[in-house]
Design a protein around this motif. Structure first.
Motif, short mmCIF file in Angstrom:
data_model
loop_
_atom_site.label_atom_id
_atom_site.label_comp_id
_atom_site.label_asym_id
_atom_site.label_seq_id
_atom_site.Cartn_x
_atom_site.Cartn_y
_atom_site.Cartn_z
N ASN A 4 -8.88 106.80 29.65
CA ASN A 4 -7.66 105.68 29.64
C ASN A 4 -7.35 105.75 31.08
O ASN A 4 -7.78 106.47 31.85
N PRO A 5 -6.17 105.07 31.42
CA PRO A 5 -5.63 104.55 32.75
C PRO A 5 -5.29 106.29 33.48
O PRO A 5 -5.10 106.14 34.60
N LEU A 6 -4.97 107.21 32.61
CA LEU A 6 -4.45 108.44 33.00
C LEU A 6 -5.67 109.14 33.47
O LEU A 6 -5.44 110.41 33.78
N TYR A 49 -3.98 98.68 27.93
CA TYR A 49 -2.89 99.28 28.51
C TYR A 49 -2.03 98.42 29.48
O TYR A 49 -2.60 97.98 30.17
N SER A 50 -0.56 98.33 29.18
CA SER A 50 -0.07 97.58 30.17
C SER A 50 0.22 98.49 31.52
O SER A 50 0.52 99.66 31.33
N GLU A 51 0.57 97.80 32.65
CA GLU A 51 0.81 98.58 33.66
C GLU A 51 2.17 99.18 33.67
O GLU A 51 2.33 100.51 34.16
N ASN A 90 3.59 100.52 30.91
CA ASN A 90 3.50 101.56 29.97
C ASN A 90 2.64 102.77 30.64
O ASN A 90 2.96 104.09 30.69
N THR A 91 1.59 102.45 31.49
CA THR A 91 1.08 103.58 32.29
C THR A 91 1.86 104.13 33.20
O THR A 91 1.71 105.40 33.31
N SER A 140 4.24 106.57 31.61
CA SER A 140 3.37 107.71 31.13
C SER A 140 3.28 108.70 32.17
O SER A 140 3.59 109.92 32.09
N LYS A 141 2.81 108.20 33.30
CA LYS A 141 2.84 109.18 34.63
C LYS A 141 3.95 109.57 34.84
O LYS A 141 4.09 110.95 35.26
#
Length: 98
Positions: free
Chosen positions: A7-9, A31-33, A35-36, A39-40
């Protein structure tokens, strides 16, 4: 052949082969930017996600065919099949005259 999915993470996800077998009706997640980034931020707040996670070898095997097109319905169908004999017995008991 399977390819590594992350995933983006950069958290490793199911292998492409298993994902296709389990979630073919859904496809790849989006994944939306925002939300990413959220999350970070949350991970950083708890001192998580700052080091790369271990990359495991993809697991490749065929699973039994799903009973439906989605995983939730698959398990509902299995549950109904397995509980049917007991449901039938209860219905008989309810209808019997004591």
């Amino acid at each position: 052949m399977s390819t590594r999915r992350a995933n983006p993470l950069d958290i490793q996800m199911l292998s492409s082969k298993l994902h296709e077998q389990l979630f073919s009706s859904v496809g790849e997640p989006e994944y939306s930017e925002s939300n990413t980034m959220t999350s970070k931020t949350h991970l950083k707040k708890f001192n998580l996600g700052s080091t790369p996670s271990e990359i495991l070898e993809d697991i490749e095997f065929d699973i039994p065919k799903l009973e439906s097109k989605n995983l939730n319905e698959h398990f509902q169908i299995i549950a109904k099949k397995q509980s049917k004999p007991y449901v039938d017995l209860i219905k008989q008991l309810i209808q019997s005259k004591i």
